[in-house]
Motif scaffolding. Structure first.
Motif, PDB file in Angstrom:
ATOM      1  N   ILE A 130      53.787 -17.645   0.708  1.00 57.36           N
ATOM      2  CA  ILE A 130      52.782 -16.786   0.846  1.00 57.36           C
ATOM      3  C   ILE A 130      51.513 -17.335  -0.096  1.00 57.36           C
ATOM      4  O   ILE A 130      50.342 -17.112   0.346  1.00 57.36           O
ATOM      5  N   GLY A 131      51.973 -17.716  -1.432  1.00 57.62           N
ATOM      6  CA  GLY A 131      50.759 -18.200  -2.168  1.00 57.62           C
ATOM      7  C   GLY A 131      50.193 -19.414  -1.505  1.00 57.62           C
ATOM      8  O   GLY A 131      48.796 -19.297  -1.594  1.00 57.62           O
ATOM      9  N   SER A 132      50.625 -20.399  -1.050  1.00 51.48           N
ATOM     10  CA  SER A 132      49.851 -21.582  -0.265  1.00 51.48           C
ATOM     11  C   SER A 132      49.269 -21.074   0.955  1.00 51.48           C
ATOM     12  O   SER A 132      48.015 -21.402   1.134  1.00 51.48           O
ATOM     13  N   ALA A 133      49.674 -20.012   1.596  1.00 46.47           N
ATOM     14  CA  ALA A 133      49.031 -19.475   2.909  1.00 46.47           C
ATOM     15  C   ALA A 133      47.728 -18.978   2.410  1.00 46.47           C
ATOM     16  O   ALA A 133      46.671 -19.009   2.956  1.00 46.47           O
ATOM     17  N   PHE A 134      47.949 -18.138   1.266  1.00 51.09           N
ATOM     18  CA  PHE A 134      46.710 -17.340   0.879  1.00 51.09           C
ATOM     19  C   PHE A 134      45.505 -18.104   0.381  1.00 51.09           C
ATOM     20  O   PHE A 134      44.592 -18.065   0.502  1.00 51.09           O
ATOM     21  N   ARG A 135      45.992 -19.168  -0.520  1.00 52.51           N
ATOM     22  CA  ARG A 135      44.808 -20.165  -0.949  1.00 52.51           C
ATOM     23  C   ARG A 135      44.222 -20.905   0.299  1.00 52.51           C
ATOM     24  O   ARG A 135      43.088 -21.005   0.320  1.00 52.51           O
ATOM     25  N   LEU A 136      45.035 -21.392   1.181  1.00 48.03           N
ATOM     26  CA  LEU A 136      44.560 -22.167   2.426  1.00 48.03           C
ATOM     27  C   LEU A 136      43.832 -21.154   3.233  1.00 48.03           C
ATOM     28  O   LEU A 136      42.741 -21.487   3.697  1.00 48.03           O
ATOM     29  N   TYR A 137      44.239 -19.916   3.257  1.00 44.63           N
ATOM     30  CA  TYR A 137      43.360 -18.960   4.178  1.00 44.63           C
ATOM     31  C   TYR A 137      41.806 -18.722   3.524  1.00 44.63           C
ATOM     32  O   TYR A 137      41.088 -18.517   4.287  1.00 44.63           O
ATOM     33  N   LEU A 138      42.037 -18.613   2.195  1.00 45.78           N
ATOM     34  CA  LEU A 138      40.583 -18.440   1.636  1.00 45.78           C
ATOM     35  C   LEU A 138      39.716 -19.597   1.850  1.00 45.78           C
ATOM     36  O   LEU A 138      38.546 -19.414   2.235  1.00 45.78           O
ATOM     37  N   THR A 139      40.156 -20.719   1.604  1.00 45.98           N
ATOM     38  CA  THR A 139      39.392 -22.021   1.774  1.00 45.98           C
ATOM     39  C   THR A 139      38.923 -22.041   3.304  1.00 45.98           C
ATOM     40  O   THR A 139      37.654 -22.421   3.851  1.00 45.98           O
ATOM     41  N   LEU A 383      53.470 -21.799   7.880  1.00 41.48           N
ATOM     42  CA  LEU A 383      51.861 -21.970   6.948  1.00 41.48           C
ATOM     43  C   LEU A 383      50.900 -21.322   8.032  1.00 41.48           C
ATOM     44  O   LEU A 383      50.167 -20.337   7.798  1.00 41.48           O
ATOM     45  N   ILE A 384      51.099 -21.871   9.226  1.00 44.62           N
ATOM     46  CA  ILE A 384      49.930 -21.626  10.101  1.00 44.62           C
ATOM     47  C   ILE A 384      49.850 -19.969  10.446  1.00 44.62           C
ATOM     48  O   ILE A 384      49.073 -19.311  10.517  1.00 44.62           O
ATOM     49  N   GLY A 385      51.179 -19.574  10.536  1.00 43.77           N
ATOM     50  CA  GLY A 385      51.531 -18.209  11.206  1.00 43.77           C
ATOM     51  C   GLY A 385      51.053 -17.275  10.096  1.00 43.77           C
ATOM     52  O   GLY A 385      50.709 -16.121  10.550  1.00 43.77           O
ATOM     53  N   VAL A 386      51.475 -17.694   8.861  1.00 46.87           N
ATOM     54  CA  VAL A 386      51.116 -16.582   7.809  1.00 46.87           C
ATOM     55  C   VAL A 386      49.702 -16.603   7.593  1.00 46.87           C
ATOM     56  O   VAL A 386      49.137 -15.485   7.264  1.00 46.87           O
ATOM     57  N   ILE A 387      48.879 -17.857   7.826  1.00 48.06           N
ATOM     58  CA  ILE A 387      47.555 -17.593   7.606  1.00 48.06           C
ATOM     59  C   ILE A 387      46.685 -16.610   8.719  1.00 48.06           C
ATOM     60  O   ILE A 387      45.891 -16.019   8.322  1.00 48.06           O
ATOM     61  N   MET A 388      47.600 -17.045   9.810  1.00 48.99           N
ATOM     62  CA  MET A 388      46.874 -16.081  11.140  1.00 48.99           C
ATOM     63  C   MET A 388      47.468 -14.621  10.670  1.00 48.99           C
ATOM     64  O   MET A 388      46.268 -13.595  11.199  1.00 48.99           O
ATOM     65  N   PHE A 390      47.237 -13.061   7.823  1.00 44.34           N
ATOM     66  CA  PHE A 390      46.526 -12.570   6.819  1.00 44.34           C
ATOM     67  C   PHE A 390      44.963 -12.450   7.699  1.00 44.34           C
ATOM     68  O   PHE A 390      44.182 -11.445   7.390  1.00 44.34           O
ATOM     69  N   ARG A 391      44.715 -13.288   8.629  1.00 42.95           N
ATOM     70  CA  ARG A 391      43.304 -13.153   9.299  1.00 42.95           C
ATOM     71  C   ARG A 391      43.689 -11.981  10.343  1.00 42.95           C
ATOM     72  O   ARG A 391      42.381 -11.138  10.263  1.00 42.95           O
ATOM     73  N   LEU A 392      44.488 -11.508  10.775  1.00 41.46           N
ATOM     74  CA  LEU A 392      44.828 -10.359  11.727  1.00 41.46           C
ATOM     75  C   LEU A 392      44.391  -9.035  10.592  1.00 41.46           C
ATOM     76  O   LEU A 392      44.016  -8.154  11.036  1.00 41.46           O
ATOM     77  N   LEU A 393      45.297  -9.302   9.397  1.00 41.48           N
ATOM     78  CA  LEU A 393      45.060  -7.966   8.676  1.00 41.48           C
ATOM     79  C   LEU A 393      43.699  -7.758   8.371  1.00 41.48           C
ATOM     80  O   LEU A 393      43.197  -6.632   8.350  1.00 41.48           O
ATOM     81  N   ASN A 394      42.947  -8.787   7.945  1.00 46.93           N
ATOM     82  CA  ASN A 394      41.425  -8.563   7.625  1.00 46.93           C
ATOM     83  C   ASN A 394      41.054  -7.708   6.707  1.00 46.93           C
ATOM     84  O   ASN A 394      40.142  -6.990   7.085  1.00 46.93           O
ATOM     85  N   ASN A 395      41.930  -7.439   5.707  1.00 54.04           N
ATOM     86  CA  ASN A 395      41.955  -6.352   4.704  1.00 54.04           C
ATOM     87  C   ASN A 395      41.951  -7.244   3.224  1.00 54.04           C
ATOM     88  O   ASN A 395      43.259  -7.362   3.014  1.00 54.04           O
ATOM     89  N   PRO A 396      40.904  -7.556   2.485  1.00 48.83           N
ATOM     90  CA  PRO A 396      41.010  -8.050   1.400  1.00 48.83           C
ATOM     91  C   PRO A 396      42.048  -7.644   0.543  1.00 48.83           C
ATOM     92  O   PRO A 396      42.794  -8.206  -0.343  1.00 48.83           O
ATOM     93  N   ILE A 398      44.663  -5.577   1.071  1.00 48.23           N
ATOM     94  CA  ILE A 398      46.075  -5.704   1.521  1.00 48.23           C
ATOM     95  C   ILE A 398      46.595  -7.065   1.100  1.00 48.23           C
ATOM     96  O   ILE A 398      47.479  -7.392   0.407  1.00 48.23           O
ATOM     97  N   ILE A 399      45.790  -8.186   1.376  1.00 50.71           N
ATOM     98  CA  ILE A 399      46.091  -9.555   1.431  1.00 50.71           C
ATOM     99  C   ILE A 399      46.139 -10.045  -0.071  1.00 50.71           C
ATOM    100  O   ILE A 399      47.383 -10.554  -0.422  1.00 50.71           O
ATOM    101  N   SER A 400      45.198  -9.399  -0.959  1.00 50.55           N
ATOM    102  CA  SER A 400      45.280  -9.579  -2.571  1.00 50.55           C
ATOM    103  C   SER A 400      46.743  -9.127  -2.863  1.00 50.55           C
ATOM    104  O   SER A 400      47.253  -9.735  -3.851  1.00 50.55           O
ATOM    105  N   ALA A 401      47.119  -8.054  -2.365  1.00 50.33           N
ATOM    106  CA  ALA A 401      48.146  -7.103  -3.031  1.00 50.33           C
ATOM    107  C   ALA A 401      49.515  -8.002  -2.564  1.00 50.33           C
ATOM    108  O   ALA A 401      50.359  -8.049  -3.225  1.00 50.33           O
ATOM    109  N   ILE A 402      49.470  -8.508  -1.315  1.00 44.88           N
ATOM    110  CA  ILE A 402      50.638  -9.378  -0.976  1.00 44.88           C
ATOM    111  C   ILE A 402      50.854 -10.486  -1.846  1.00 44.88           C
ATOM    112  O   ILE A 402      51.977 -10.970  -2.359  1.00 44.88           O
TER     113      ILE A 402
END
Length: 466
Positions: A130-139, A383-388, A390-396, A398-402
């Motif tokens: 989750i942590g790495s997917a979150f960082r890659l998602y932001l970038t 990792l690709i799936g978790v990032i996607m 996060f993209r579908l959630l599209n709610n900063p 909720i994503i930050s809370a996760i």
């Protein structure tokens, strides 16, 4: 503004270089090379590379903006980091080297039992994914907005391409390759920050001495907060939190410790930890000093400080206010920061799942190699799936809370290891998963209650201790 095509070419050259490094370092690579670098890694290279792994894309973008709200209070946490590294060097590393571990969670099986062992490994796997997917998602989200969107490239293709490139250059050499690529990426990151600092000073006609004076006299350079214990910036809270974060998220993290375990000896590993831990103080001071300079630059040029503080550095670096070279360096530095933590993560996830969950460490080399390769691909896809997602959630929020809850899972790991190191008591192994699952949720609940019933007390990173 720089044409997106130029940036794409820059990124292409960047990855060609990484792939070339991987080809050179992975020659004659075997399973031992992938998992622990044959225990032959030069400690000074590991030390530089671990800086790259620690400064994620989130840190690279966010730390300069933190000074607006938190001033230099983060430095108290950085001072705590050093003492956390001393604990790692003198307590954790000797134990891990004594047991000749490949996965550090094997210790839990030796000390408590099989269920505790699997619990620790799963906590790491979930939290790190989750942590790495979150960082890659932001970038990738930032790069999508400033580059790939205008080229008509969809977000899923951007994410898939970036993760595929990580998989490509780590698939054979593993930790042996990551140590060298992280060193390169750490140099890129630090060069970006230094270059931006120098260009901003030059733009405002500041000498180095004048810049130092302006930063030290600025209201945002306040470092020590002792006024209100309820304030999350309080020095003692930050200092203790820094120690706990280092012990938990470095000392008990397979991705970080795998590099230490690749050193030639315990002596070299300790040198690495002390040097790397000491370097964090001037490096973070540089990041925060850059933050003050960005604020001064914004005020002089009539720029409003963004409501989202993370946008401060990207806004000035890529908004055409400085030279095109700074914009290119910023983008390269952001990629280096994200990949410096993600490539070692993919290797660590592969190692932990292969050894801890599948128990494949004793398999024949050819069988182990096939298992490792398959696991490596699976975690790249995860990792690709978790990032996607996060993209579908599209709610900063909720994503930050996760992401925050994922960080809470290091608390039970810290508890397990400290209980194992400092007591001789035996646990009821089968109950350990339930205690570890309850712990983060109870801590999160206590945080909510503290805000409500303790006069607005804010739990910072001391949640790890709780």
């Amino acid at each position: 503004m720089i044409a997106p095509q130029i940036i794409v070419i820059l990124i292409a050259f960047y990855f060609v270089f990484l792939y070339t490094v991987s080809r050179v370092t992975s020659r004659k690579a075997d399973n031992a090379s992938f998992f622990i670098g044959n225990r032959r890694s030069p400690w000074y290279i590991v030390s530089i590379g671990m800086i790259g792994a620690s400064i994620s894309g989130v840190t690279f973008i966010s730390v300069p903006g933190w000074v607006v709200d938190s001033n230099f209070s983060y430095m108290a946490m950085v001072f705590g980091y050093f003492f956390g590294y001393a604990f790692i060097a003198e307590v954790l590393l000797p134990m891990f080297y004594k047991l000749q571990l490949t996965s550090i969670y094997t210790y839990l099986g030796v000390r408590f039992g099989e269920t505790s062992y699997k619990t620790g490994a799963w906590f790491f796997l979930i939290s790190r994914t989750i942590g790495s997917a979150f960082r890659l998602y932001l970038t990738t989200k930032v790069l999508q907005l400033i580059i790939f969107e205008s080229l008509g490239i969809p977000f899923w293709a951007t994410v898939t391409g970036f993760v595929a490139l990580i998989w490509l250059y780590t698939r054979k050499g593993g930790i042996k390759t990551v140590i060298w690529t992280d060193t390169f990426q750490a140099i890129i990151m630090l060069s970006t920050v230094i270059a931006t600092f120098v260009v901003i000073c030059k733009t405002m006609d500041f000498t180095f001495g004048a810049a130092v004076k302006a930063i030290s006299e600025h209201e945002m350079s306040r470092m020590f907060f002792f006024d209100d214990i309820r304030d999350k910036r309080h020095f003692i809270k930050q200092f203790i939190s820094g120690m706990l974060i280092t012990i938990s998220m470095t000392g008990l993290d397979q991705g970080m410790m795998q590099k230490n375990l690749s050193c030639r000896s315990i002596t070299d590993a300790k040198k690495n930890v002390y040097v790397y831990g000491s370097m964090f103080i001037p490096i973070n001071l540089l990041f925060m000093s850059l933050g003050v300079m960005l604020v001064i630059f914004a005020h002089r040029n009539g720029l409003a400080i963004p409501a989202t503080r993370d946008d401060l550095f990207p806004l000035i670096a890529t908004g055409g206010y400085l030279t095109p070279v700074v914009a290119l360096l910023f983008i390269t530095g952001m990629i280096a920061a994200a990949y410096g933590s993600s490539d070692s993560c993919l290797t660590a996830l592969t190692t932990s799942f292969t050894f801890d969950i599948l128990g494949a460490g004793n398999k024949e080399p050819a069988v182990l190699s096939r298992i490792r390769q398959r696991v490596h691909i699976v975690f790249a896809l995860i990792l690709i799936g978790v990032i996607m997602i996060f993209r579908l959630l599209n709610n900063p929020s909720i994503i930050s809370a996760i992401f925050t809850v994922a960080g809470y899972t290091y608390g039970p790991l810290l508890g397990l290891y400290m209980f194992g190191f400092f007591t001789k008591r035996i646990v009821i192994d089968k109950f350990v998963p339930y205690v570890c699952l309850a712990s983060p949720f109870l801590t999160f609940l206590l945080n909510m209650l503290a805000k409500r019933f303790l006069g607005g007390y804010e739990v910072a990173y001391e949640f790890l201790l709780i």
